[in-house]
Design a protein around this motif. Structure first.
Motif, mmCIF file in Angstrom:
data_model
loop_
_atom_site.group_PDB
_atom_site.id
_atom_site.type_symbol
_atom_site.label_atom_id
_atom_site.label_comp_id
_atom_site.label_asym_id
_atom_site.label_seq_id
_atom_site.Cartn_x
_atom_site.Cartn_y
_atom_site.Cartn_z
ATOM 1 N N ASP A 218 0.812 -1.216 0.000
ATOM 2 C CA ASP A 218 0.000 0.000 0.000
ATOM 3 C C ASP A 218 0.845 1.266 0.000
ATOM 4 O O ASP A 218 0.473 2.262 -0.604
ATOM 5 N N TYR A 219 2.002 1.226 0.692
ATOM 6 C CA TYR A 219 2.762 2.466 0.783
ATOM 7 C C TYR A 219 3.303 2.899 -0.576
ATOM 8 O O TYR A 219 3.509 4.090 -0.798
ATOM 9 N N LYS A 221 1.609 2.377 -3.429
ATOM 10 C CA LYS A 221 0.438 2.946 -4.087
ATOM 11 C C LYS A 221 0.150 4.346 -3.529
ATOM 12 O O LYS A 221 -0.194 5.263 -4.272
ATOM 13 N N PHE A 222 0.305 4.481 -2.230
ATOM 14 C CA PHE A 222 0.056 5.783 -1.607
ATOM 15 C C PHE A 222 1.081 6.801 -2.111
ATOM 16 O O PHE A 222 0.724 7.954 -2.387
ATOM 17 N N ALA A 223 2.326 6.381 -2.244
ATOM 18 C CA ALA A 223 3.346 7.287 -2.782
ATOM 19 C C ALA A 223 2.966 7.710 -4.202
ATOM 20 O O ALA A 223 3.109 8.876 -4.574
ATOM 21 N N ARG A 224 2.462 6.762 -4.981
ATOM 22 C CA ARG A 224 2.002 7.113 -6.332
ATOM 23 C C ARG A 224 0.840 8.085 -6.252
ATOM 24 O O ARG A 224 0.760 9.036 -7.033
ATOM 25 N N ALA A 225 -0.060 7.849 -5.296
ATOM 26 C CA ALA A 225 -1.226 8.731 -5.148
ATOM 27 C C ALA A 225 -0.799 10.138 -4.743
ATOM 28 O O ALA A 225 -1.525 11.094 -4.951
ATOM 29 N N LYS A 226 0.400 10.265 -4.151
ATOM 30 C CA LYS A 226 0.909 11.584 -3.801
ATOM 31 C C LYS A 226 1.514 12.278 -5.011
ATOM 32 O O LYS A 226 1.847 13.454 -4.942
ATOM 33 N N GLY A 227 1.728 11.519 -6.093
ATOM 34 C CA GLY A 227 2.331 12.099 -7.286
ATOM 35 C C GLY A 227 3.837 11.959 -7.319
ATOM 36 O O GLY A 227 4.506 12.577 -8.136
ATOM 37 N N VAL A 228 4.387 11.134 -6.439
ATOM 38 C CA VAL A 228 5.834 10.911 -6.415
ATOM 39 C C VAL A 228 6.245 10.153 -7.682
ATOM 40 O O VAL A 228 5.519 9.281 -8.152
ATOM 41 N N ARG A 232 11.755 7.892 -7.943
ATOM 42 C CA ARG A 232 11.892 8.100 -6.511
ATOM 43 C C ARG A 232 11.257 6.946 -5.735
ATOM 44 O O ARG A 232 11.769 6.522 -4.708
ATOM 45 N N HIS A 237 11.651 4.697 -1.800
ATOM 46 C CA HIS A 237 10.665 3.915 -1.044
ATOM 47 C C HIS A 237 10.981 2.423 -1.061
ATOM 48 O O HIS A 237 10.987 1.774 -0.019
#
Ligand SMILES: Nc1ncnc2c1ncn2[C@@H]1O[C@H](COP(=O)(O)OP(=O)(O)OP(=O)(O)O)[C@@H](O)[C@H]1O
Ligand SMILES: [Mg+2]
Lengths: 325, 324
Positions: A218-219, A221-228, A232, A237
């Motif tokens: 999930d982390y 996917k969450f990083a992707r959801a932040k636009g990272v 990176r 990550h």
């Protein structure tokens, strides 16, 4: 943390003692050094005298106690061949092996981590498969063969790099090293690459498996959801998470890298401990063999300890629970 | 002005066990500052709908049909770079499980600063300041110090606040909040609920609030969409849906909320189990559990009908019609 460290040190001492017993009695089983020490046509009286001089006439347990007593004082006997104390002899040859292993380890991370992360990222594409196929070669090609191939290509054909010996050395903190010497580093590249190939394959596989596992978390996917960015995500990550198992395994492998540099050192005529060991086995130079084995055990134990410490530094979760206990 | 418009969205998972139509013809739209409550049982496709909007559906899943327009722009046609710029910047998402969304080996400051710097060329110090403000807004005490902590040093509720703070960092136009309070205990739930509502109202941010609990969205949402087995079965203004549900499933969900309905009524539960998404019945997916089911329901799936006053329905026998 301190309690934990003390407990680990106590364990290590026990392991070292157990190894001493095994090494001593193991070596005792192999041949009689006196056969090699004196000429075949010596008289029985001469043999007797030599046996007495080296203490071989004593019962085995006496010999062991003498050995143990001396060992605890840092004395593992004198080389039959060189006449020098065995420990000193090994210490003299050790820096060459250590620096070779260190550079090999560095190469294996430098090659293995990016390849593995990329292979994990593209695991169902041809790029990922190609890297994995390559790593099988890295695993299965024999060390001496790779060494000779590298010599053939880079030393004989292309004439880019030297193939034998150690080259120039400089003294760093009282130790002679090639790695920092201008005319030394080039001598290390081929043997270090040879030594690194197997570990690089191992690292590649570890990094790939870790990356694949991390990418579905999930982390990520969450990083992707932040636009990272994907770069990176992969190299911050994911990498930070997979470094924990990689460092652990590599730390343990460093020991075997030092211990099994034997073949590589022989191929490249690298004057390290491995070459000393081979020579000592050929001449049944018992103290040197025992000293080599004991030093290797010590190196293994020390590395394990260091790995544990680094591990706690890398993983914040371990760090905290360790501090609490 | 319409911020988001989802038209006939289809997201399918191509698994070994067959095609799972996790989202199958979902349509809704969202105005500026509007709060949409997306309600449904576990497995009804709420999370997949959210991921589809952000183009974050992983294989074996794929968006197979429909359109998603964000401020009139078709997201499917956007190049990856542009889509990345939108994520976390114009559209933010808060994930369901606060324990899993933060990277365990990176400090909170790293994870917040990167969210700012992914979209703006600002100094680390400026990004850090913004992170401190965001943490303060979601009610984290001594935020400047807490920034240096690792996720495992936070409780579940605190981690979810961090995730909410991250969603707020870039002042998005739309936040998709995926059951952000379900994993938390009741008092913290209502606290966070009130905070997010206040923040959204303050900034004019549109909200999609995903939940399986109608009671949660009752006081929060302007509009409600009820999802069942990958479809929206009923949608409309929150007050209308809550007081006069037309779909038997909505009525069932309302019946299972304590304190709703007339005093003395027994708390009813929807009979049966949520459907197996890989093997849906040919007709209405709710038919096997529906008290008003007829042969027609089992034969064909009902189409969406507009019933006036902004309401839409997928049912052959709505509660507004007498039982045949
Ligand atoms: N990776 C996947 N592979 C196969 N099927 C999946 C996958 N992810 C989701 N699904 C299917 O999609 C359907 C919808 O899942 P989703 O996570 O959107 O449900 P949800 O409404 O968010 O439920 P919950 O309240 O439990 O979060 C589920 O029935 C599930 O079977
Ligand atoms: Mg969900």
């Amino acid at each position: 943390m301190l309690v934990y460290l003390l407990r680990r040190i106590a364990q290590s001492i026990f392991v070292a003692l157990a190894m001493m017993v095994i090494v001593f009695f193991g070596i005792y089983m192999v041949g009689n050094p006196v056969d090699i020490l004196i000429s075949p046509d010596a008289t029985p009286a001469e043999i007797e005298a030599t046996m007495e001089r080296f203490g071989f006439d004593q019962p085995i347990w006496m010999q062991f106690l003498t050995f143990l007593g001396n060992a605890l004082q840092g004395d593992l006997g004198r080389s039959f061949v060189h006449g020098e104390p065995a420990v000193q002899l090994i210490l003299h040859y050790m820096p060459a092996t250590l620096e070779l292993a260190a550079l090999g380890l560095f190469f294996s991370v430098l090659i293995g981590v990016p390849l593995g992360v990329y292979a994990g990222y593209k695991s169902d594409r041809w790029q990922g498969r190609a890297i994995m196929t390559g790593s099988i070669f890295g695993f299965s090609l024999p060390n001496f063969w790779v060494g000779m191939l590298l010599i053939l290509i880079f030393a004989v054909e292309l004439r880019w790099l030297p193939s034998t010996g150690r080259g120039d050395t400089v003294e760093v903190l009282g130790v002679r090293l090639s790695i920092f010497a201008e005319g030394g580093l080039q001598y290390m590249i081929l043997p270090a690459l040879t030594l690194a190939l197997y570990k690089a394959s191992l690292v590649t596989r570890l990094a790939r498996a870790g990356t694949q596992e991390a990418l579905v978390q999930d982390y990520v996917k969450f990083a992707r959801a932040k636009g990272v960015s994907e770069t990176r995500i992969l190299f911050v990550h994911v990498l930070k998470n997979i470094m924990i198992p990689i460092v652990t395994v590599l730390g343990l492998e460093l020991g075997s890298m030092i211990a099994f540099a034997v073949v590589t050192e022989t191929v490249f005529a690298w004057p390290g401990m491995g070459k000393l060991l081979i020579d000592s086995i050929l001449t049944l130079d018992r103290p040197v063999i025992v000293a080599y084995l004991m030093m290797t055990v010590l190196i293994f134990i020390t590395i394990n300890l260091i790995v544990d410490v680094i591990y706690t530094l890398l993983d914040p979760r371990v760090r905290i629970s360790g501090a609490a206990s | 002005m319409t911020v988001l418009s989802v038209e006939n969205l289809q997201t399918h998972f191509f698994t070994d066990a067959g095609v799972v139509k996790a989202v199958d013809g979902v349509s809704f739209s969202l105005e500026e500052g509007e709060v949409l409550g997306l309600v449904g049982e576990s497995g009804s496709g709420k999370t997949v709908t959210g991921f589809s909007i952000l183009r974050l559906v992983d294989p074996p899943g794929r968006v197979t049909g429909g359109r998603i327009l964000f401020r009139g722009q078709d997201l499917a046609k956007l190049p990856d770079r542009e889509m990345r710029r939108l994520r976390g910047n114009r559209i933010a998402m808060i994930f369901q499980d606060p324990m899993m969304t933060l990277n365990p080996v990176l400090r909170i400051d790293t994870q917040m600063i990167e969210a700012v710097q992914a979209h703006e060329k600002v100094s680390k110090a400026a990004a850090r300041d913004r992170a401190v403000q965001a943490l303060a807004r979601v009610g984290i005490p001594s935020p400047a110090e807490r920034l240096n902590a690792y996720p495992h040093q936070f409780s579940g509720g605190m981690r979810q606040r961090v995730a909410i703070a991250i969603a707020l960092l870039n002042g998005p136009d739309l936040i998709i909040a995926d059951e952000p309070t379900t994993a938390l205990d009741v008092t913290i739930q209502s606290q966070i609920l009130a905070e997010v509502q206040g923040l959204a109202r303050e900034t004019g941010t549109s909200l999609i609030w995903i939940t399986h609990d109608l009671a949660v969205v009752a006081g929060l949402a302007d509009r409600i969409a009820v999802m069942y087995a990958g479809r929206i079965v009923e949608s409309g203004p929150a007050s209308a849906i809550l007081t006069a549900p037309a779909h038997p499933y909505t009525a069932g969900l309302l019946g299972s909320i304590p304190g709703h309905g007339r005093r003395g009524d027994r708390l009813t539960q929807i009979p049966g189990m949520a459907p197996n998404m890989a093997h849906l019945p040919p007709g209405c997916a709710f038919a096997p559990r529906c008290p008003r089911v007829s042969d027609a329901c089992r034969a064909t799936a009902p189409e969406v009908t507009e019933t006036g006053a902004g309401r839409a329905l997928r049912c052959l026998h709505p509660l507004t019609e007498a039982v045949a």
